[in-house]
Design an enzyme around this catalytic site. Structure first.
Site, PDB file in Angstrom:
ATOM      1  CB  ILE A 158      16.644   9.343 -30.713  1.00  0.00           C
ATOM      2  CG1 ILE A 158      16.627   7.952 -30.060  1.00  0.00           C
ATOM      3  CG2 ILE A 158      16.250   9.232 -32.188  1.00  0.00           C
ATOM      4  CD1 ILE A 158      15.244   7.301 -29.969  1.00  0.00           C
ATOM      5  NE  ARG A 240       5.446   5.725 -27.997  1.00  0.00           N
ATOM      6  CZ  ARG A 240       6.615   5.173 -28.330  1.00  0.00           C
ATOM      7  NH1 ARG A 240       7.214   5.531 -29.451  1.00  0.00           N
ATOM      8  NH2 ARG A 240       7.169   4.247 -27.566  1.00  0.00           N
ATOM      9  CD  GLU A 269       1.731   3.825 -33.420  1.00  0.00           C
ATOM     10  OE1 GLU A 269       2.137   4.858 -33.977  1.00  0.00           O
ATOM     11  OE2 GLU A 269       2.483   2.951 -32.972  1.00  0.00           O
ATOM     12  CG  HIS A 287       5.791   2.662 -33.973  1.00  0.00           C
ATOM     13  ND1 HIS A 287       4.981   3.042 -32.932  1.00  0.00           N
ATOM     14  CD2 HIS A 287       7.064   2.766 -33.507  1.00  0.00           C
ATOM     15  CE1 HIS A 287       5.732   3.361 -31.882  1.00  0.00           C
ATOM     16  NE2 HIS A 287       7.009   3.191 -32.218  1.00  0.00           N
TER      17      HIS A 287
HETATM   18  C1  DGY Z   1      10.332   2.832 -28.704  1.00  0.00           C
HETATM   19  O1  DGY Z   1      11.273   2.123 -28.344  1.00  0.00           O
HETATM   20  O2  DGY Z   1       9.790   3.658 -27.974  1.00  0.00           O
HETATM   21  C2  DGY Z   1       9.833   2.592 -30.057  1.00  0.00           C
HETATM   22  O3  DGY Z   1       8.991   3.583 -30.491  1.00  0.00           O
HETATM   23  C3  DGY Z   1       9.127   1.260 -30.025  1.00  0.00           C
HETATM   24  O4  DGY Z   1       9.228   0.628 -31.193  1.00  0.00           O
END
Ligand code: DGY
Length: 330
Positions: A158, A240, A269, A287
């Site tokens: 990501i 997170r 959360e 989220h």
């Molecule tokens: C993940 O895939 O870890 C996302 O944060 C969940 O929605």
């Protein structure tokens, strides 16, 4: 022959539940109740596998109380809700959903960074409140995104996807910090440069957190780190909530020591720290990093693939495609 029993712990796509029914006796959760620990333990009795999400915590005590469980399949790439060592110690397989959510989550991260930087939620609130009466040269003045320095903490899939957006779409200079450096072939097209964490904090105009959360990364950005950032910088967190000390962040934002923040994840959360809610210079989303229809569907299908393979059905029987603890297979 008795078919294995599995639990689908949250409401998910009915088509995916139907697919699982072709292989298993499925107990699903169409009401989408969030099970307490006791309810989860009770529902897992006699089950060989569990299809879970980040809202279910799996640890050694729970597994000891549910000894028939052989696999837990997370519909998320992050798996801080699973005690992996406890799973491995009990020969329980654990899986996640990497790859399928990369681009969607990067889109959200980039959008949140831009929303925070360009003060979009704040501007919208201003407009909706009927406070926009005239143009002025410094109204909602903000730092630029294009051409600025993008800092990425956690350069996995990501992180790299965000770097691509920044470098190729917005002409940003990309700095990153990660435990290990990327291969030169990955760095080169983005002109991405590995730097130590201190340099990253000091030089980034827009810092994005994408690293996995664990005890080691708890409060990776706290008061000391915030103090090193430029007052004109923004911080975006799509990893997170526990990666950031939210009280310290709120204080830095309140005191103008950081321009803005974009947050998709929160330490407690779905509860959000009231100190953050009270601030104008924070863009907040609940989220939703991976929340496109196609991506959520792909995540659910991959979690189902993992469950089906782990319990000995389907073409990949025995080896779930995204097994986190291959040591359990010997
Ligand atoms: C993940 O895939 O870890 C996302 O944060 C969940 O929605």
């Amino acid at each position: 022959m008795n078919r294995p029993q599995v639990l689908v712990a949250r409401k998910v796509f009915p088509e995916v539940v139907e697919r699982l029914r072709a292989h298993f006796e499925v107990e699903d959760n169409p009401q989408d109740t969030i099970y307490t620990r006791e309810q989860l333990t009770a529902r897992l009795q006699g089950k060989s596998g569990a299809f879970i999400t980040g809202s279910e915590r799996i640890d050694g005590a729970l597994l000891d109380a549910c000894p028939q469980v052989r696999v837990v399949c997370n519909m998320a790439v992050g798996y801080n809700n699973i005690d992996l060592a406890a799973c491995s110690a009990r020969q329980v397989m654990a899986t996640n959903t990497p790859g399928v959510l990369t681009e969607t989550t990067a889109d959200l991260g980039f959008a949140l960074m831009m929303a925070a930087a360009r003060r979009i939620p704040e501007g919208e609130r201003f407009l909706r409140a009927g406070r926009w009466t005239r143009w002025s040269y410094d109204m909602f003045i903000a730092p630029d995104v294009h051409g600025s320095t993008l800092g990425i903490l956690g350069m996995g899939r990501i992180g790299q996807a965000i770097a691509r957006r920044g470098a190729l779409g917005f002409g940003m200079k990309v700095l990153y910090h990660n435990r290990s450096r990327l291969e030169p072939a990955l760095e080169a097209p983005l002109a991405a440069r590995w730097v130590d964490k201190r340099t990253l904090l000091r030089q980034a105009d827009h810092l994005v957190l994408v690293l996995p959360y664990s005890a080691d990364t708890h409060h990776t950005v706290a008061a000391a780190e915030l103090a090193q950032m430029k007052p004109s910088a923004t911080l975006t967190n799509i990893g997170r909530g526990g990666l950031v000390d939210e009280d310290a962040l709120a204080q830095a934002l309140r005191e103008g020591r950081l321009a803005a923040a974009g947050l998709d994840v929160f330490e407690g959360e779905p509860r959000v720290n009231p100190a953050l809610l009270a601030l104008e210079n924070v863009a907040l989303t609940p989220h939703i990093g991976s929340a496109s229809l196609a991506t959520r569907r792909a995540m659910a299908e991959l979690a189902a693939d993992n469950l089906i393979a782990a319990l000995g059905c389907g073409p990949q029987a025995g080896r779930p495609p995204s097994l986190l603890n291959p040591e359990v297979l010997g």
